[in-house]
Structure formats: structure tokens, C-alpha cells
Design a protein around this motif. Sequence first.
Motif, mmCIF file in Angstrom:
data_model
loop_
_atom_site.group_PDB
_atom_site.id
_atom_site.type_symbol
_atom_site.label_atom_id
_atom_site.label_comp_id
_atom_site.label_asym_id
_atom_site.label_seq_id
_atom_site.Cartn_x
_atom_site.Cartn_y
_atom_site.Cartn_z
ATOM 1 N N ILE B 71 46.483 33.250 49.948
ATOM 2 C CA ILE B 71 46.039 32.204 50.863
ATOM 3 C C ILE B 71 44.572 31.980 50.603
ATOM 4 C CG2 ILE B 71 46.139 31.516 53.256
ATOM 5 C CD1 ILE B 71 47.814 34.027 53.697
ATOM 6 N N ASN B 72 44.126 30.734 50.589
ATOM 7 C CA ASN B 72 42.707 30.428 50.376
ATOM 8 C C ASN B 72 42.189 30.939 49.045
ATOM 9 O OD1 ASN B 72 42.468 29.191 52.788
ATOM 10 N ND2 ASN B 72 41.670 30.963 53.865
ATOM 11 N N SER B 76 43.344 28.589 39.702
ATOM 12 C CA SER B 76 43.107 27.739 38.541
ATOM 13 C C SER B 76 41.636 27.431 38.371
ATOM 14 C CB SER B 76 43.897 26.442 38.672
ATOM 15 O OG SER B 76 43.522 25.790 39.861
ATOM 16 N N LYS B 77 40.825 27.643 39.436
ATOM 17 C CA LYS B 77 39.412 27.295 39.308
ATOM 18 C C LYS B 77 38.586 28.443 38.761
ATOM 19 C CE LYS B 77 38.913 23.613 42.590
ATOM 20 N NZ LYS B 77 40.133 23.718 43.379
ATOM 21 N N LEU B 78 39.192 29.617 38.549
ATOM 22 C CA LEU B 78 38.381 30.748 38.119
ATOM 23 C C LEU B 78 38.131 30.672 36.631
ATOM 24 C CD1 LEU B 78 40.190 33.506 40.091
ATOM 25 C CD2 LEU B 78 38.080 32.398 40.672
ATOM 26 N N LYS B 79 36.975 31.193 36.220
ATOM 27 C CA LYS B 79 36.702 31.195 34.790
ATOM 28 C C LYS B 79 36.374 32.630 34.396
ATOM 29 C CE LYS B 79 32.628 29.054 35.755
ATOM 30 N NZ LYS B 79 32.532 29.903 36.836
ATOM 31 N N LYS B 80 36.442 32.881 33.126
ATOM 32 C CA LYS B 80 36.068 34.208 32.645
ATOM 33 C C LYS B 80 34.563 34.280 32.612
ATOM 34 C CE LYS B 80 36.267 36.889 28.405
ATOM 35 N NZ LYS B 80 36.295 38.247 28.826
#
Lengths: 86, 85
Positions: B71-72, B76-80
Motif C-alpha cells: 500500500i502506498n 515502478s518509480k524506484l531506480k537503482k
Amino acid sequence: MSDQIQEKLKNYRTAPFDARFPNTNQTRNCFQNYLDFHRCNKALSAKDQDTAPCQWYQRVYKSLCPISWVQKWDDQLEAGNFPGKI
Amino acid sequence: MPSMLQVVGKQLKSHPALVPLFIFIGGGAAMSMVYLARLALKNPDVSWDRKNNPEPWNKLEPTQQYKLFTINMDYSKLKKDRPDF
């Protein structure tokens, strides 16, 4: 590449979310960053490169790990009986 | 084993209202087994073969999600963001 690292080190606030460790128990996150710091140092100095990017791992494990654990592992490293694979 | 099934089958024929009971209990047991199998095979903290697969959690991509419900948290927005070495 190293400018990006310098930029990230300058703007560092705390350890970012790590998808490998999504749960409340962050023990492995702490240990993995400690290992990665020493592995990074070993790998980059074996290739004769600047080990400045490895500072990222040090900042992260200093944010995450209890100080007593870090001291214990540092002592074990000096004594040569650190249990992790570096 | 087969005689037990025959006994149960005969009892079910005379009490057909028990069939939903079997469906729900069986479904619950199947879901438990599926969850245990998922934990055994897919959990990145589990390593069956320590020599060839020593740190399986390092194989997770930064955008890969293992948890069933988040939740929250938009993976998909995370990057290495760790430096390579």
C-alpha cells in the motif's frame, strides 16, 4: 559517473528504500551494506580505481546498523575472524 | 486409503449438504500449501543451494516486488541508486 556519486553523497539524508529488503526486519540490509562497502573497497583497489563511490555503502550502513554491531564487526575484521565473505 | 474415500463418498451421497464443507476446507488447505510452496521457492531469503546461490536477495531488481500487497508504494518509480563495482 563519479559526479553522480558525489551528487548523491552530498544530498544524502538517510538510507533509501531497498527493494531487496521490503519488510520491517532490516538486519540483512545493514549486513549487506557493510559487506558491500568492504567488497567495493577490495574490488576497486584491486583494479587501482578510486574507492570514493564505496562511500555510499558506508553512509548507508552507518545509517542502518547499531553502532555496537559495527564496532564488533570492525574488531573481527582486524582480528581476521569476520564471518562474512568479503 | 481408497476405502476411506469410498466411505466418505457414501456419507456424502446421503448428506449432500456436506459438500460445501469439503470445498471450503479443501480450498483452505490448497491455499496454505500454495503459500508455503511460494515461500520455499520464490522467497529471496531462501537459498536451497548455498554453494551456487549464496545471496539470492541480490538477484532482485530495484523495481521488482515480492510482497503480495503493497500500500502506498509504487515500485515502478524506484531506480537503482547504488554504485557498481
